[in-house]
Design a protein around this motif. Structure first.
Motif, PDB file in Angstrom:
ATOM      1  N   PRO A  13      32.552  28.605  53.697  1.00 34.08           N
ATOM      2  CA  PRO A  13      32.820  29.208  55.011  1.00 34.08           C
ATOM      3  C   PRO A  13      31.580  29.908  55.566  1.00 34.08           C
ATOM      4  CG  PRO A  13      34.520  29.786  53.408  1.00 34.08           C
ATOM      5  CD  PRO A  13      33.390  29.175  52.648  1.00 34.08           C
ATOM      6  N   ARG A  14      31.651  30.233  56.828  1.00 41.52           N
ATOM      7  CA  ARG A  14      30.508  30.860  57.484  1.00 41.52           C
ATOM      8  C   ARG A  14      30.223  32.243  56.916  1.00 41.52           C
ATOM      9  NH1 ARG A  14      30.314  30.762  63.927  1.00 41.52           N
ATOM     10  NH2 ARG A  14      30.165  28.547  63.365  1.00 41.52           N
ATOM     11  N   GLU A  15      31.254  32.997  56.601  1.00 38.60           N
ATOM     12  CA  GLU A  15      31.030  34.343  56.062  1.00 38.60           C
ATOM     13  C   GLU A  15      30.333  34.292  54.706  1.00 38.60           C
ATOM     14  OE1 GLU A  15      34.696  36.353  54.995  1.00 38.60           O
ATOM     15  OE2 GLU A  15      35.780  34.461  55.240  1.00 38.60           O
ATOM     16  N   ILE A 109      32.630  33.147  43.313  1.00 42.66           N
ATOM     17  CA  ILE A 109      31.637  34.203  43.051  1.00 42.66           C
ATOM     18  C   ILE A 109      31.642  35.223  44.182  1.00 42.66           C
ATOM     19  CG2 ILE A 109      29.175  34.667  42.793  1.00 42.66           C
ATOM     20  CD1 ILE A 109      28.914  31.955  41.416  1.00 42.66           C
ATOM     21  N   TYR A 110      31.759  34.759  45.407  1.00 43.03           N
ATOM     22  CA  TYR A 110      31.814  35.664  46.560  1.00 43.03           C
ATOM     23  C   TYR A 110      33.026  36.589  46.464  1.00 43.03           C
ATOM     24  CZ  TYR A 110      32.614  37.133  51.395  1.00 43.03           C
ATOM     25  OH  TYR A 110      32.864  37.870  52.534  1.00 43.03           O
ATOM     26  N   THR A 111      34.171  36.044  46.078  1.00 46.29           N
ATOM     27  CA  THR A 111      35.382  36.864  45.960  1.00 46.29           C
ATOM     28  C   THR A 111      35.261  37.883  44.836  1.00 46.29           C
ATOM     29  OG1 THR A 111      36.684  34.989  46.774  1.00 46.29           O
ATOM     30  CG2 THR A 111      37.879  36.765  45.678  1.00 46.29           C
ATOM     31  N   ARG A 116      36.398  40.522  48.456  1.00 40.77           N
ATOM     32  CA  ARG A 116      36.902  40.112  49.766  1.00 40.77           C
ATOM     33  C   ARG A 116      37.611  38.771  49.636  1.00 40.77           C
ATOM     34  NH1 ARG A 116      31.458  41.151  53.457  1.00 40.77           N
ATOM     35  NH2 ARG A 116      31.260  43.396  53.032  1.00 40.77           N
ATOM     36  N   LYS A 117      38.629  38.621  50.415  1.00 41.32           N
ATOM     37  CA  LYS A 117      39.372  37.367  50.441  1.00 41.32           C
ATOM     38  C   LYS A 117      38.862  36.499  51.578  1.00 41.32           C
ATOM     39  CE  LYS A 117      43.641  39.170  48.416  1.00 41.32           C
ATOM     40  NZ  LYS A 117      45.114  39.316  48.594  1.00 41.32           N
TER      41      LYS A 117
END
Length: 276
Positions: A13-15, A109-111, A116-117
């Motif tokens: 995703p972009r985020e 890894i981002y989560t 953040r979801k």
């Protein structure tokens, strides 16, 4: 071959892309399947949050299979110490450049690191194969059985797993998936494959005969549905005999005398002997 906890459709995703750009990595990932395969960028991401546990001098940005396993073995040791869970299927899929595996790894890894979801709008699932890509192609351009094996079984998998039986099971699973996809295509487009109806499909469907009907008694076994048609089975011979209005006629059958047949056969054999 498949992801046990099947996630939603892969894609960064972009985020998540903005988050990767904010980390000021040594190089920007352009091809996620290729750039995250050796684990170097993964170690660099974790080094921004745990700099003491991830000295980048211990990691090599190479492309060989030995380099990939060396980097990922150190990453997995750290993850076990910190009780961070990354699914083994996702890691293996990333090492072997499976479709969608690297994207899923980055999202996990981002989560984990940001708590953040990720908001997703896709509902499709991935199994680390090229099935979704093949469905987008026209019929004439889709892969054959041999091409499907080549696309879904990497050479690095054969190098890392020398067991022949395990590789045979993977090949059989790929062929089974390919045959299922072919059957679905034939059922979806029967005119293209010139599928003719069978004799059973062309046969005229007759109503059930009396032998197939149940002997329903309206007093003991009333119909459950309104308008249910009752059909009685054929009466047995004992029921027919019990009725008084039925008449029977006896027939005398004369049996042949066995001795006469034997004597006639002997006489015919004697006559044949005389003429011979």
């Amino acid at each position: 071959m498949s992801y046990i906890h099947t996630p939603k459709k892969s894609g960064i995703p972009r985020e998540v892309l903005k988050w990767l750009q904010s980390l000021d990595l040594s190089f920007a990932p352009k091809n996620a399947r290729r750039d995250f395969s050796n684990g170097y960028l993964v170690a660099e991401i974790f080094s921004w949050y745990y700099p003491e546990d991830f000295p980048m001098d211990f990691y090599d940005n190479g492309v060989s299979l030995q380099t990939k396993f060396g980097n990922w073995s150190q990453i997995e040791k750290f993850l076990s110490k910190r009780n961070i869970n990354l699914h083994k299927e996702v890691i293996d899929g990333t090492i072997h450049c499976k479709p969608g595996a690297a994207e899923i790894l980055v999202r996990e890894i981002y989560t984990i690191l940001t708590n953040r979801k990720i908001k997703t709008t896709h509902e499709e699932e991935t199994d680390f194969t090229d099935r979704n890509y093949q469905e987008m192609l026209p019929m004439v351009a889709r892969a054959t059985a041999s091409k499907s094996i080549k696309n879904n079984l990497r050479i690095t998998e054969l190098m890392s797993e020398p067991d022949t039986n395990t590789n045979k099971q993977k090949i059989h699973a790929i062929i089974h998936m390919h045959l299922q996809q072919r059957q679905f295509e034939r059922a979806e487009n029967p005119k293209r494959f010139d599928i003719k109806p069978t004799l059973g499909e062309l046969a005229v469907r007759l109503p059930p005969t009396s032998l197939q009907c149940q002997n329903l008694d309206p007093e003991t076994n009333p119909p459950k549905l309104k308008g249910e048609i009752k059909c009685l089975a054929k009466p047995s011979p004992s029921e027919i005999r019990s009725k008084s209005n039925v008449q029977f006629k006896e027939i005398d059958v004369r049996q042949t005398n066995k001795n006469a047949l034997i004597s006639t056969a002997g006489l015919s054999s004697q006559i044949k002997g005389i003429y011979n």
